[in-house]
Design an enzyme around this catalytic site. Structure first.
Site, PDB file in Angstrom:
ATOM      1  N   ASN A  59      31.835  29.025  41.543  1.00  0.00           N
ATOM      2  CA  ASN A  59      32.585  28.475  40.418  1.00  0.00           C
ATOM      3  C   ASN A  59      33.617  27.512  40.963  1.00  0.00           C
ATOM      4  OD1 ASN A  59      31.392  29.925  38.401  1.00  0.00           O
ATOM      5  ND2 ASN A  59      33.079  31.352  38.113  1.00  0.00           N
ATOM      6  N   ASP A 127      29.687  34.624  37.669  1.00  0.00           N
ATOM      7  CA  ASP A 127      29.133  35.617  36.738  1.00  0.00           C
ATOM      8  C   ASP A 127      27.765  36.119  37.172  1.00  0.00           C
ATOM      9  OD1 ASP A 127      31.198  35.757  34.770  1.00  0.00           O
ATOM     10  OD2 ASP A 127      30.709  33.672  34.299  1.00  0.00           O
ATOM     11  N   ASP A 154      32.007  43.243  36.928  1.00  0.00           N
ATOM     12  CA  ASP A 154      33.240  42.687  36.372  1.00  0.00           C
ATOM     13  C   ASP A 154      34.440  43.400  37.015  1.00  0.00           C
ATOM     14  OD1 ASP A 154      35.539  42.222  34.600  1.00  0.00           O
ATOM     15  OD2 ASP A 154      34.073  41.139  33.406  1.00  0.00           O
ATOM     16  N   PHE A 172      42.106  36.242  32.766  1.00  0.00           N
ATOM     17  CA  PHE A 172      42.110  34.818  32.453  1.00  0.00           C
ATOM     18  C   PHE A 172      40.809  34.477  31.717  1.00  0.00           C
ATOM     19  CE2 PHE A 172      45.424  32.184  34.540  1.00  0.00           C
ATOM     20  CZ  PHE A 172      46.218  33.223  34.971  1.00  0.00           C
ATOM     21  N   LYS A 190      37.908  42.574  27.171  1.00  0.00           N
ATOM     22  CA  LYS A 190      38.314  42.924  28.539  1.00  0.00           C
ATOM     23  C   LYS A 190      39.300  44.087  28.586  1.00  0.00           C
ATOM     24  CE  LYS A 190      36.269  39.563  30.925  1.00  0.00           C
ATOM     25  NZ  LYS A 190      35.566  39.609  32.190  1.00  0.00           N
TER      26      LYS A 190
HETATM   27  O1  C5P Z   1      34.134  37.121  31.453  1.00  0.00           O
HETATM   28  P1  C5P Z   1      34.883  36.025  32.100  1.00  0.00           P
HETATM   29  O2  C5P Z   1      34.340  35.650  33.448  1.00  0.00           O
HETATM   30  O3  C5P Z   1      35.068  34.812  31.254  1.00  0.00           O
HETATM   31  O4  C5P Z   1      36.354  36.628  32.294  1.00  0.00           O
HETATM   32  C1  C5P Z   1      37.346  35.999  33.028  1.00  0.00           C
HETATM   33  C2  C5P Z   1      38.321  37.014  33.535  1.00  0.00           C
HETATM   34  O5  C5P Z   1      37.650  38.138  34.083  1.00  0.00           O
HETATM   35  C3  C5P Z   1      39.164  36.488  34.688  1.00  0.00           C
HETATM   36  O6  C5P Z   1      40.391  37.186  34.668  1.00  0.00           O
HETATM   37  C4  C5P Z   1      38.336  36.839  35.901  1.00  0.00           C
HETATM   38  O7  C5P Z   1      39.122  36.931  37.063  1.00  0.00           O
HETATM   39  C5  C5P Z   1      37.769  38.178  35.490  1.00  0.00           C
HETATM   40  N1  C5P Z   1      36.420  38.443  36.009  1.00  0.00           N
HETATM   41  C6  C5P Z   1      36.243  39.481  36.913  1.00  0.00           C
HETATM   42  N2  C5P Z   1      34.969  39.769  37.379  1.00  0.00           N
HETATM   43  C7  C5P Z   1      33.910  39.066  36.965  1.00  0.00           C
HETATM   44  C8  C5P Z   1      34.077  38.020  36.044  1.00  0.00           C
HETATM   45  C9  C5P Z   1      35.351  37.724  35.591  1.00  0.00           C
HETATM   46  O8  C5P Z   1      37.219  40.118  37.282  1.00  0.00           O
HETATM   47  N3  C5P Z   1      32.708  39.353  37.434  1.00  0.00           N
END
Ligand code: C5P
Length: 248
Positions: A59, A127, A154, A172, A190
């Site tokens: 990313n 992701d 996650d 975030f 979340k």
């Molecule tokens: O679901 P999304 O990726 O949009 O969510 C973003 C938030 O979740 C951010 O705070 C990111 O650091 C966290 N995140 C995470 N682990 C993942 C994906 C996102 O901790 N695999």
């Protein structure tokens, strides 16, 4: 102090300059605060999910916002652990810095660093990861039409579900449109205490990635708040102000 006194005498006993008195009092309380430090965990930067030893999915993320938040936590007397993907920023030397590459390593290190009081997940975690990793470099002559992907764990949700759940979690949400709508949904999904939504295409040529500026909104039980374009250091201050307010 020594000097001329109101009674007309000269010597020791003069009332000190109030500015000097207030600065001694401020320092006294600052030192007390330093002893009552809180523990903060900050995830930052991108993760890399390898397809073979040389290729990966990732990313965009410079690590600048995570760095600014970690520095602000230190300013406020925290002991800080930063678990970061590959970035080129200079993290503060006072923080414990753990470098990782993949989402699963980031998760392991975050769980190892518990318990913490506050977890701020700024990292742009990939992701998806490749379902199959090839130990040997894939040859370009091979015909590869697609790569099967699976979801990465996650990290934020793992932290909030952990037995050692941090007292306060921040997530975030990077969006290109409908910030309020998408960020509000993410706040609910979340299960964090504060969600910072950021628009990644609102700064014109001065894009958020790698820039010193950011445009964010804050969502918490106190409601929704839109903020103007600000320096990432100012954004960090406002996020920490909000955390302190919510913890009150
Ligand atoms: O679901 P999304 O990726 O949009 O969510 C973003 C938030 O979740 C951010 O705070 C990111 O650091 C966290 N995140 C995470 N682990 C993942 C994906 C996102 O901790 N695999």
């Amino acid at each position: 102090d020594i000097g001329e006194m109101a009674c007309g005498e000269y010597g020791s006993g003069k009332f000190s300059d109030p500015i000097e008195i207030s600065s001694i009092i401020n320092n006294y309380f600052k030192n007390l605060d330093e002893n009552k430090r809180f523990k903060a965990l900050v995830t930052a930067g991108p993760t890399r999910e390898y397809i073979d030893p040389v290729r990966f999915i990732s990313n965009r993320s410079s690590g600048k916002q995570g760095n600014a938040i970690a520095r602000e936590c230190l300013e406020r007397g925290a002991s800080v652990t930063i678990v970061s993907g590959p970035v080129a920023v200079n993290y503060p030397k006072k923080a414990k810095i753990i470098n990782v590459e993949t989402a699963s390593d980031m998760l392991k290190e975050c769980l190892k660093s518990l318990p913490v009081d506050i977890a701020i997940c700024v990292a742009a975690v990939s992701d998806w990861t490749a379902e199959k990793y090839s130990i040997k470099k894939l040859k370009k002559e091979q015909s590869i039409k697609s790569i099967s992907l699976e979801k990465t764990p996650d990290i934020l949700q793992n932290l909030t579900k952990s037995k050692k759940k941090p007292k306060f979690t921040v997530g975030f949400a990077a969006e290109t449109e409908n910030l309020k709508n998408f960020a509000t949904k993410k706040f609910q999904k979340k299960n964090c205490d504060l969600l910072v939504g950021n628009l990644i295409n609102q700064l014109g040529e001065n894009q958020v990635f790698g820039s010193d500026y950011n445009k964010i909104c804050l969502i918490s039980k106190l409601g929704y708040e839109d903020l103007p374009i600000l320096r990432k250091s100012e954004v960090a201050k406002l996020i920490l102000d909000k955390i302190e307010k919510l913890l009150e």
